[in-house]
Motif scaffolding. Sequence first.
Motif, PDB file in Angstrom:
ATOM      1  N   ILE A   1       0.854  -1.252  -0.089  1.00  0.00           N
ATOM      2  CA  ILE A   1      -0.148  -0.010   0.239  1.00  0.00           C
ATOM      3  C   ILE A   1       0.936   1.262  -0.008  1.00  0.00           C
ATOM      4  CG2 ILE A   1      -1.798   1.287   1.167  1.00  0.00           C
ATOM      5  CD1 ILE A   1      -2.590  -1.514   2.555  1.00  0.00           C
TER       6      ILE A   1
ATOM      7  N   ARG B   1      -3.841   7.964   7.789  1.00  0.00           N
ATOM      8  CA  ARG B   1      -4.614   7.143   6.909  1.00  0.00           C
ATOM      9  C   ARG B   1      -3.564   5.944   6.743  1.00  0.00           C
ATOM     10  NH1 ARG B   1      -9.450   7.564   3.751  1.00  0.00           N
ATOM     11  NH2 ARG B   1      -9.558   5.908   2.780  1.00  0.00           N
TER      12      ARG B   1
ATOM     13  N   LEU C   1      -4.487   2.165   7.700  1.00  0.00           N
ATOM     14  CA  LEU C   1      -4.531   1.090   6.954  1.00  0.00           C
ATOM     15  C   LEU C   1      -3.617  -0.095   7.181  1.00  0.00           C
ATOM     16  CD1 LEU C   1      -4.546   2.935   3.616  1.00  0.00           C
ATOM     17  CD2 LEU C   1      -6.254   1.475   4.471  1.00  0.00           C
TER      18      LEU C   1
ATOM     19  N   TYR D   1      -4.908  -3.702   7.894  1.00  0.00           N
ATOM     20  CA  TYR D   1      -4.648  -4.944   6.981  1.00  0.00           C
ATOM     21  C   TYR D   1      -3.316  -5.370   7.179  1.00  0.00           C
ATOM     22  CZ  TYR D   1      -8.440  -2.740   4.432  1.00  0.00           C
ATOM     23  OH  TYR D   1      -9.560  -2.334   4.092  1.00  0.00           O
TER      24      TYR D   1
ATOM     25  N   VAL E   1       2.761   0.161   5.183  1.00  0.00           N
ATOM     26  CA  VAL E   1       2.257   1.046   4.447  1.00  0.00           C
ATOM     27  C   VAL E   1       3.444   2.309   4.199  1.00  0.00           C
ATOM     28  CG1 VAL E   1       0.469   3.146   4.058  1.00  0.00           C
ATOM     29  CG2 VAL E   1      -0.209   0.745   4.930  1.00  0.00           C
TER      30      VAL E   1
ATOM     31  N   ASP F   1     -11.317   0.722   0.085  1.00  0.00           N
ATOM     32  CA  ASP F   1     -10.770   1.287   1.225  1.00  0.00           C
ATOM     33  C   ASP F   1      -9.520   2.131   1.153  1.00  0.00           C
ATOM     34  OD1 ASP F   1     -11.516   1.905   4.066  1.00  0.00           O
ATOM     35  OD2 ASP F   1     -10.249  -0.017   4.630  1.00  0.00           O
ATOM     36  N   MET F   2      -8.673   1.671   0.492  1.00  0.00           N
ATOM     37  CA  MET F   2      -7.412   2.389   0.322  1.00  0.00           C
ATOM     38  C   MET F   2      -7.071   3.248  -0.812  1.00  0.00           C
ATOM     39  SD  MET F   2      -5.385  -1.410   0.342  1.00  0.00           S
ATOM     40  CE  MET F   2      -6.586  -2.448   1.133  1.00  0.00           C
ATOM     41  N   GLN F   3      -8.056   3.141  -1.820  1.00  0.00           N
ATOM     42  CA  GLN F   3      -7.432   4.036  -2.851  1.00  0.00           C
ATOM     43  C   GLN F   3      -8.327   5.398  -2.954  1.00  0.00           C
ATOM     44  OE1 GLN F   3      -8.705   1.377  -6.002  1.00  0.00           O
ATOM     45  NE2 GLN F   3      -6.649   0.504  -6.527  1.00  0.00           N
TER      46      GLN F   3
ATOM     47  N   THR G   1      -3.289   7.391  -4.030  1.00  0.00           N
ATOM     48  CA  THR G   1      -2.779   6.191  -3.722  1.00  0.00           C
ATOM     49  C   THR G   1      -2.210   5.689  -4.991  1.00  0.00           C
ATOM     50  OG1 THR G   1      -4.613   5.410  -2.163  1.00  0.00           O
ATOM     51  CG2 THR G   1      -3.682   3.701  -3.217  1.00  0.00           C
TER      52      THR G   1
END
Lengths: 379, 278
Positions: free
Chosen positions: A140, A156, A160, A164, A168, A265-267, A312
């Motif tokens: 990520i 964020r 994340l 997950y 990151v 959720d991450m983009q 992202t």
Amino acid sequence: MKRKDQEKLLQGNEAIVEGALRAGCRFFAGYPITPATEISEILSTRLPKVDGTFIQMEDEIASMGAVIGASLAGAKSMTATSGPGFSLMQENLGFACIAEVPCVVVNVMRGGPSTGLPTSPSQSDVMQARWGTHGDHPMIVLCPSTIRECYDLTIRAFNLSEKYRNPVILLVDEVIAHMREKITLDGSRPIDIFNRVKPTVPPEWYIPYEDTPTGIPAMADFGEGYRYHVTGLTHDIRGFPTSKPEEIDLFIRRLFRKISQNFADMQIGEFYQTEDAEITVIAYGCVARSAKRAVIDARERGIRAGLLKLNTLWPFMRTQVEKVLHTSDCVIVPEMNMGQVSREVKRVNKGAAKVFTINKVDGTIITPQEIMGKIREVC
Amino acid sequence: MAEVTKLIHEYLRHDKKFPHVWCPGCGIGIMLGALIRAIDRTGFSKDEIVMISGIGCTGRLPVYVDFNTLHTTHGRALTFATGVKLAKPSLKVIVIMGDGDAVAIGGNHFIHAARRNIDVTAIILNNSVYGMTGGQFSPTTPYGMKTTTTMYSNVEQAFKISELAITAGAAFVARGTVYHTRGLDSLFERAFMKKGFSVVEVISHCHTQYGRLNRMGTAVEMMEWQRDHAVTVEKAAQMNEEELRDKFKVGVLADRELPVFEDEYGKIRAMSKGTPAK
């Protein structure tokens, strides 16, 4: 405790520190390197005040190891570096992937390869951030283009990584890291903070790498009574090394699944005037700022231009990029490298739009005029 | 004997598929026994102990024992240990390394962990060779010896691990052998109880690789070599240089009170919060 709104004039690196502390970062291990050094310097004075720990390690390999160790013991952990240090961190970054240890790595990009350009801006670590460590692994990667985003995306990034159980990477360019903008630090604004999900079962029932439907197993901290094994070897659901094909396959696929099931959720990104755009610029980092200016200028001259800003970078925002590829005639990807994100754009294009690039690798920022020039050239 | 075996079984992970990876006759198993007996004597609970290792034959040790265990990347065990210890100082952190792990690829981390004097115990099994990869020379292979990458002769000088640790600033440094098993128990126990960076170098053998290439005989014969070449610190004090030429010292080589990193960092926390009174 009630937090007050605070207006501040902050540098990108300073906003990253504020974001990290707000997210609950309590451990930082690093090694001095320009242009990321301010993050270390400020955290060395701020972390002890909140009973956190700052340690300057002997190199970036050690920094990454210490960050993983601290996270396994329960501390939200971070390091910050630039290209040469980021290369050294790749070894243990892979460990964090395979052992699923939450952590945040800030890479303030400078020109490379090797010692490269200390310290002129660059965006040339996009692919290294994705594939720098060996072996198949998800990653990520977030990329801010304003000081506000430095703060928000750092929070964020922690959320994340905790959610997950994956490292990151916050990929920042030197322009954003050292630029100053006014920012209002949260206060009244609610901020969601996510902490890793811990096991609720008794220790003897705990399966540390269980293949759950979400793909994200609960994580016990060392010393909480759940004694388990953490290894960089490919392991079974109990964490023990395995060489059984069926167990290996299940494990590697789960690592990918936990990310691919949750792209939305991450983009994060921003569509700016893309609805009717004939020409869309896809940009990130400091270049997204120049691109926005160019789009405004183009609109003033009657050219229907738009911008898709990517916050992202990985997992690649395929859905959003495909959308502008289908609605625009031309897409321009300006970036301060020889074509790293544009490569991905071309990969998903499949003839829907004409894709043009602007590649600048001389250690200077891509200006609005340069993007405007390209817009006029292609329209 | 039955009682000792029962104790060891209490600390092993029975859901981990045995047999272990080590060759019959290997010294790592002997060291593992000593580790378990020493830990049991110190009274630390299984939950308090974090056992961390790197890569190699010795690096496989933690997977077999019922503690919080962490099998890291090659040479980096001490860096992970630094993070674990600082994030949760109540944990007892024990790092298990081989000679290649500790002083070749991990040499930098080793001297800096000693310099910082972080409260971690480092156990280094020194068998003078890279065993798992097939018998290549390591930084502790003596001059003139044969390995699979020095088939003519090793032309490099060997590191003396314990002396390196003393110079780098470790609070406690001891050397033992797998032949002197009971001696090892007490050296481990003292190292675990010492506040600060404690190092125990364990001289062991690799009869499968190193011993075979250098015609040093069976595991038993190599252990007899340890018996014949080890001299206690006390005895060595009464011997001259010539008598000590082919010998190595065993026992406690350094035990000193030095500022411990965690204590010093505690002061930094206090300084960061308070107003320095002058």
